[in-house]
Design a protein around this motif. Structure first.
Motif, PDB file in Angstrom:
ATOM      1  N   ARG A 442      41.651  36.787  50.560  1.00  0.00           N
ATOM      2  CA  ARG A 442      41.310  35.416  50.888  1.00  0.00           C
ATOM      3  C   ARG A 442      40.399  35.340  52.116  1.00  0.00           C
ATOM      4  NH1 ARG A 442      47.130  32.766  50.923  1.00  0.00           N
ATOM      5  NH2 ARG A 442      47.786  34.955  50.835  1.00  0.00           N
ATOM      6  N   VAL A 443      40.645  36.204  53.091  1.00  0.00           N
ATOM      7  CA  VAL A 443      39.759  36.235  54.262  1.00  0.00           C
ATOM      8  C   VAL A 443      38.352  36.647  53.829  1.00  0.00           C
ATOM      9  CG1 VAL A 443      39.283  37.354  56.477  1.00  0.00           C
ATOM     10  CG2 VAL A 443      41.615  36.667  55.907  1.00  0.00           C
ATOM     11  N   VAL A 469      46.985  37.446  44.412  1.00  0.00           N
ATOM     12  CA  VAL A 469      47.427  36.081  44.713  1.00  0.00           C
ATOM     13  C   VAL A 469      47.859  35.394  43.419  1.00  0.00           C
ATOM     14  CG1 VAL A 469      45.958  35.826  46.747  1.00  0.00           C
ATOM     15  CG2 VAL A 469      45.070  35.183  44.508  1.00  0.00           C
ATOM     16  N   SER A 470      48.604  34.299  43.586  1.00  0.00           N
ATOM     17  CA  SER A 470      49.049  33.534  42.408  1.00  0.00           C
ATOM     18  C   SER A 470      49.442  32.130  42.862  1.00  0.00           C
ATOM     19  CB  SER A 470      50.261  34.234  41.751  1.00  0.00           C
ATOM     20  OG  SER A 470      51.319  34.367  42.701  1.00  0.00           O
ATOM     21  N   GLY A 471      49.880  31.321  41.905  1.00  0.00           N
ATOM     22  CA  GLY A 471      50.413  30.007  42.215  1.00  0.00           C
ATOM     23  C   GLY A 471      49.425  29.071  42.881  1.00  0.00           C
ATOM     24  N   ILE A 477      41.976  29.176  45.685  1.00  0.00           N
ATOM     25  CA  ILE A 477      40.872  30.129  45.567  1.00  0.00           C
ATOM     26  C   ILE A 477      39.892  29.653  44.502  1.00  0.00           C
ATOM     27  CG2 ILE A 477      40.301  32.436  44.675  1.00  0.00           C
ATOM     28  CD1 ILE A 477      42.642  33.537  46.249  1.00  0.00           C
ATOM     29  N   ALA A 478      40.431  29.178  43.379  1.00  0.00           N
ATOM     30  CA  ALA A 478      39.577  28.687  42.302  1.00  0.00           C
ATOM     31  C   ALA A 478      38.718  27.515  42.790  1.00  0.00           C
ATOM     32  CB  ALA A 478      40.441  28.255  41.115  1.00  0.00           C
ATOM     33  N   THR A 498      43.654  30.091  36.643  1.00  0.00           N
ATOM     34  CA  THR A 498      43.075  28.955  37.365  1.00  0.00           C
ATOM     35  C   THR A 498      41.587  29.174  37.623  1.00  0.00           C
ATOM     36  OG1 THR A 498      43.899  30.030  39.369  1.00  0.00           O
ATOM     37  CG2 THR A 498      45.193  28.200  38.491  1.00  0.00           C
ATOM     38  N   VAL A 499      41.198  30.417  37.937  1.00  0.00           N
ATOM     39  CA  VAL A 499      39.783  30.731  38.178  1.00  0.00           C
ATOM     40  C   VAL A 499      39.010  30.674  36.870  1.00  0.00           C
ATOM     41  CG1 VAL A 499      38.150  32.502  38.961  1.00  0.00           C
ATOM     42  CG2 VAL A 499      40.273  32.101  40.234  1.00  0.00           C
TER      43      VAL A 499
END
Length: 558
Positions: A442-443, A469-471, A477-478, A498-499
């Protein structure tokens, strides 16, 4: 942006064509089906080195073609390399066991040129790129802007001053280190210097002496020839005066014919040239003199020069250079303190200039760092890292010692660390010590989001930057990817539903066996196939009704 890729006989890919749309494309599919191979082919189109191991088994060559939208910023590179400028840029790479090739718009180019072009076409994030966050050696490369005129000017000034400082430093060290050795051989150097100084060596002296000696050796012959020549030009027949009179006679009729004018001009030219030769011969005769003593001195000097050449095994110019060198060494030995002071003063001046350039570059970096800190902190919060604190720490530098050259690196004086804290109340610690895999991803996405508006490329490619990652985090992120794709084209290889759902286009990569050979297959998914694939990503092999409904909901909200 990239429009199309055509790949033939690359690894397990036999023959596929991928057409990309604007904004965001998700690449999904089976593990091992060839999703990362797609990234490899794009990398090759951007200038990555090729390996013949990637040629499909039992074939002779692999062929990769990419079609990109034209970018006006590439015009200079294209003109410099005689590449035709078109609406689209077609890059073709052929990897062969015999002869590989690279073509851009049907013009053969080098790998180096392709890399320069690729820099403007795409920013690639491979799976291993996230690990750059775990090495401080990479941090300055992440901080420094790529296309910032002011930064580049400051860096160029620093580089120039560093080069000057290093050269002056070498001279200073040479003076210090050579002191004792020079003093020990001072007597011998003084003897050589005296021997060479007596010769009064100057450039081309040997050739000039040879010419003068040759003239003096043939004095009688030269005198007779010059006298005869002069007498023939300056006798009672008046050859030169006759030329002049002939020309003046023609001058009266030059207005009547171009031919008469041409005859007149040529006669006058001949008159002036011949008269000049006559006067020069007269000067030579007046200056011609044979001095036996001067002749002997010149011969002796030439002999001495030739002996010195043989003794030192050097040419005349090398002898002059050598004499200057030993003169400096003698000066160092006899005037050591004065020479040292002179070199030290030069070094101090150079150090001060370099220090000023280094501080200016560092100050500008610190301004960039403040902007980076603010934006990375904000972006991390968008990516479900709500309590993130981020700071760029600069190592303190002391300029107390003008001889401490280790503080000056090729990139400047800055050594930096990324400090971060994901939890309230905790102290900032080095990123590589505290970030988990998911946090690091994420960074890195935050970095990519920040630089997507600053980099040259108008295409960014993510190879599973969303791993770990999830949830809710996956949804954030998406959304961040979707936000990036509003301004530039984005391609993401992903396993997150999601992405995949948020993309405008989804390409599905799978494997199939044809005639006992495994090959990669690509399919642009329709809405129904996207629902099926995203549902499969949610629930696994057995697709539940809930997964299908959730997949539809994800697509609806994208």
């Amino acid at each position: 942006m990239i429009k199309r890729i055509i790949v033939k006989n690359f690894a397990i890919i036999e023959d596929i064509t991928l057409d990309f749309k604007d904004h965001m494309t998700a690449i999904t599919g089976q593990t091992g089906a060839g999703k990362s191979l797609i990234i490899d082919t794009i990398n090759l189109l951007l200038g990555e080195r090729a390996d013949t191991d990637m040629i499909r088994y039992n074939t002779n060559k692999a062929e990769i073609t990419g079609i990109f939208s034209n970018d006006k910023r590439l015009d200079d590179i294209f003109l410099e390399n005689s590449i035709e400028i078109k609406d689209d840029i077609t890059i073709e790479r052929t990897i062969s066991f015999s002869k590989s090739s690279i073509k851009v718009n049907n013009t053969i180019v080098s790998l180096n040129v392709l890399k320069k072009i690729g820099y403007f076409l795409a920013d690639m994030h491979n799976q291993n790129d996230t690990f750059k966050l775990f090495s401080k050696d990479n941090y300055l490369g992440l901080l420094d802007p790529i296309s910032d005129d002011k930064f580049n000017k400051l860096l160029n000034t620093y580089t120039k001053e560093l080069y000057n400082y290093q050269n002056i430093y070498k001279d200073y060290e040479m003076v210090i280190n050579n002191k004792n050795r020079t003093i020990e051989r001072l007597e011998f150097l003084e003897y050589e210097h005296e021997e060479l100084d007596k010769l009064n060596l100057v450039h081309n002296l040997d050739k000039e002496l040879e010419e003068e000696i040759n003239k003096l050796s043939n004095y009688d012959k030269i005198l007779n020839s010059l006298t005869d020549s002069y007498n023939l030009l300056d006798n009672e027949i008046n050859v030169i005066d006759n030329l002049y009179d002939s020309a003046r006679a023609l001058e009266k009729i030059t207005d009547y014919s171009a031919n008469y004018k041409e005859f007149y001009d040529k006669l006058m030219d001949s008159y002036y040239n011949l008269d000049e030769v006559r006067m020069n011969i007269h000067k030579e005769l007046n200056n011609l003199d044979f001095d036996p003593e001067d002749f002997d001195l010149k011969q002796e000097l030439l002999n001495d020069i030739n002996k010195a050449k043989d003794k030192y095994h050097m040419t005349l110019d090398e002898l002059i250079e050598y004499n200057n060198k030993i003169s400096l060494e003698i000066s160092i030995a006899t005037n050591y303190d004065e020479v040292i002071k002179e070199k030290k003063d030069l070094l101090l001046k150079s150090f001060d200039k370099l220090k000023l350039a280094a501080i200016s570059l560092s100050d500008y970096r610190k301004k960039i760092a403040l902007d980076l800190e603010k934006n990375i902190t904000s972006l991390c919060k968008d990516l479900d890292l709500e309590n993130t604190e981020f700071k760029v720490e600069f190592k303190d530098v002391s300029f107390d010692d003008y001889l401490n050259k280790t503080i000056f690196l090729q990139s400047g004086i800055d050594e930096i660390d990324f400090l971060i804290n994901f939890n309230k109340g905790e102290e900032l610690k080095p990123l590589y010590k505290v970030a988990s895999g998911g946090e690091a991803s994420r960074v890195m996405l935050a970095f990519k989001a920040y630089f997507s508006n600053k980099n040259a490329a108008n295409l960014v490619i993510f190879d599973e930057i969303d791993s770990g990652v999830s949830g809710v985090t996956a949804m954030k992120i998406a959304k961040k990817m979707k936000e990036i794709s509003k301004n530039i084209q984005l391609i993401a290889i992903t396993h997150l539903p999601t992405v995949a759902a948020i993309a405008e286009q989804e390409l599905y990569i799978s494997k199939e066996t044809i005639a006992s050979r495994t090959t990669t297959k690509v399919e642009e998914l329709s809405y129904d196939r996207r629902v099926e694939e995203i549902a499969s990503m949610i629930s696994g092999d057995k697709i539940s009704l809930y997964a299908i409904e959730y997949a539809k909901e994800l697509l609806k909200n994208s």
